[in-house]
Design an enzyme around this catalytic site. Structure first.
Site, mmCIF file in Angstrom:
data_model
loop_
_atom_site.group_PDB
_atom_site.id
_atom_site.type_symbol
_atom_site.label_atom_id
_atom_site.label_comp_id
_atom_site.label_asym_id
_atom_site.label_seq_id
_atom_site.Cartn_x
_atom_site.Cartn_y
_atom_site.Cartn_z
ATOM 1 N N TYR A 88 0.812 -1.216 0.000
ATOM 2 C CA TYR A 88 0.000 0.000 0.000
ATOM 3 C C TYR A 88 0.850 1.273 0.000
ATOM 4 C CZ TYR A 88 -3.926 -3.094 1.088
ATOM 5 O OH TYR A 88 -4.874 -4.084 1.044
ATOM 6 N N LYS A 103 3.968 -15.327 1.680
ATOM 7 C CA LYS A 103 3.856 -16.043 0.399
ATOM 8 C C LYS A 103 5.289 -16.300 -0.071
ATOM 9 C CE LYS A 103 1.309 -17.569 -3.072
ATOM 10 N NZ LYS A 103 0.495 -18.788 -2.940
ATOM 11 N N ASP A 150 -2.430 -18.316 1.334
ATOM 12 C CA ASP A 150 -3.584 -19.049 0.799
ATOM 13 C C ASP A 150 -4.035 -20.139 1.781
ATOM 14 O OD1 ASP A 150 -1.031 -19.797 0.114
ATOM 15 O OD2 ASP A 150 -1.531 -20.634 -1.833
ATOM 16 N N ASP A 187 -4.956 -7.049 5.676
ATOM 17 C CA ASP A 187 -6.192 -6.352 5.335
ATOM 18 C C ASP A 187 -7.269 -7.378 4.973
ATOM 19 O OD1 ASP A 187 -8.022 -4.452 4.634
ATOM 20 O OD2 ASP A 187 -6.937 -3.686 2.891
ATOM 21 N N ASP A 214 -10.565 -9.118 7.699
ATOM 22 C CA ASP A 214 -11.999 -9.078 7.379
ATOM 23 C C ASP A 214 -12.571 -10.489 7.354
ATOM 24 O OD1 ASP A 214 -12.026 -6.349 7.229
ATOM 25 O OD2 ASP A 214 -13.159 -6.290 5.351
#
Ligand code: NAD
Length: 361
Positions: A141, A191, A223, A247, A251
């Site tokens: 970001y 990852k 994943d 992020d 959620d």
């Protein structure tokens, strides 16, 4: 103790839920003999309307000078034009950067009486108690270069996933510190099979783990983590991960608890005030109707007491009062109940009076 708390109610239901958290903080101050001074400032869409920018320099200065910042939510259809150059979310990013809060803490617990509010089967939810720590001021970001342009006649966009060793180390160290008071297991999510930044992340996590022999470290690909959060969430204790992975996973994890309205967060740096906010947005669909669940913001205020004011007993009393109110059947509309925003807070305040820990020492 005396504390200066800046309130940034923001937009939509933000002002409604922040007002309720202030009621609880005032009750705590009375019960324990503290003095909390609140100053309210504009940030988000309301600040755009008034000043043309989501976060003014003056508000950031006030926040920096405070002991803690309590935020509601920002945004709404009025400021949603994708071509607008000034947006409410710029206030959030500016505040995070400006306060140097690099770690976002989101605890996710499932209250036993709310198991039916979650879309997951009850047997998957028993014992779920997760602390997700998301790196907040680096990664995809913020990395440069970032932008759009035409290359060889073709439209191209680029974002950069960049981390320095020290940015990874400080957030992983915080994860290990916070794991000490929990079940002492840290899951570092990356990852590393594909991304160079993740291989650095994993290397640093291993180095930090070597300094904490009493705490288990496991590495998990993002994943796999996304799958395990749904298939076996009780297996997690502390999760630490980079900005974008966090992020998304936070959620996903919030769904376990049954309603967005229940979940708090804290954003912390090395020094200076922390930033506390519920994880939900400004919920324009229910704003002004007394339907907002204030518990996520009240629990954010509990985190404020614990992390910024170093009042763990008071924080635990608020959390116990919320638990007890839910056990006694307090349900706002998002949980299938009939209580208004104010009535939900009243149910918490009634329980707070009865907490043994709430008695002045
Ligand atoms: P949202 O979280 O505002 O709402 C999603 C759904 O959950 C809605 O149906 C809403 O009514 C419900 N909900 C949320 N909080 C609730 C509460 N406390 N009690 C009861 N129900 C609640 O997400 P959205 O609708 O995608 O976004 C609305 C606006 O909020 C957008 O402008 C978005 O950009 C902004 N937003 C802000 C933040 C923030 O300030 N940190 C975070 C997310 C979204």
């Amino acid at each position: 103790m005396k504390a200066n708390i800046v309130l940034l109610p923001g937009d939509g239901i933000g002002p409604e839920v922040v007002a309720e958290a202030v009621r609880v903080l005032e009750a705590v101050a009375t019960a324990y003999g503290h003095q909390f001074a609140f100053s309210e400032r504009l940030m988000g869409g309301c600040a755009i309307d008034r000043f043309g920018t989501a976060l003014t320099d003056e508000v950031l200065v006030d926040c920096r000078a405070s002991d803690a910042v309590l935020l509601g939510a920002v945004g709404g259809p009025k400021w949603d034009d994708p071509t607008a150059t000034v947006r409410p979310e710029q206030g959030l990013l500016g505040l995070r950067k400006g306060l140097g809060v690099y770690a976002n803490l989101r605890p996710v617990r499932v209250h036993p009486d709310l198991v039916d509010a979650s879309p997951l089967k009850a047997d998957r939810l028993a014992g779920v108690d997760i602390l997700v720590i998301r790196e907040l001021t680096g990664g995809l970001y913020f990395g440069q270069p970032k932008g759009r342009g035409r290359v060889n006649g073709r439209e191209r966009a680029v974002d950069t996933l960049e981390y320095y060793e020290h940015e990874v180390r400080r957030v992983v160290e915080l994860a290990f510190r916070l794991a000490q008071d929990r079940r002492r297991k840290v899951t570092s999510v990356d990852k590393a099979n594909v991304l160079e930044s993740s291989r650095l992340w994993r290397q640093v996590a291993n180095a930090v783990a070597a300094e904490h022999s009493n705490t288990a470290l496991e590495h998990m690909l993002v994943d796999t983590a996304a799958m395990r959060l749904i298939s076996s969430p009780a297996g997690f204790d502390v999760i630490v991960t980079e900005n974008m992975f966090g992020d998304i996973l936070t959620d996903e994890a919030s769904v376990l608890a049954g309603s967005m309205g229940l979940l708090p967060s804290a954003s912390l740096g090395d020094s200076g005030p922390g930033l506390y906010e519920p994880i939900h947005g400004s919920a324009p669909d229910i704003a002004g109707r007394g339907l907002a669940n204030p518990l996520g913001t009240i629990l954010s205020a509990a985190m404020l007491l614990r992390y910024s004011l170093n009042l763990p007993r008071e924080a635990a009393a608020v959390e116990a009062a919320v638990d007890a109110a839910l056990s006694a059947g307090a349900r706002s509309a998002d949980l299938g109940g009939r209580l208004t925003t104010g009535e939900t807070t009243a149910a918490v305040l009634a329980q707070l009076q009865q907490q043994p820990a709430a008695l002045p020492a």
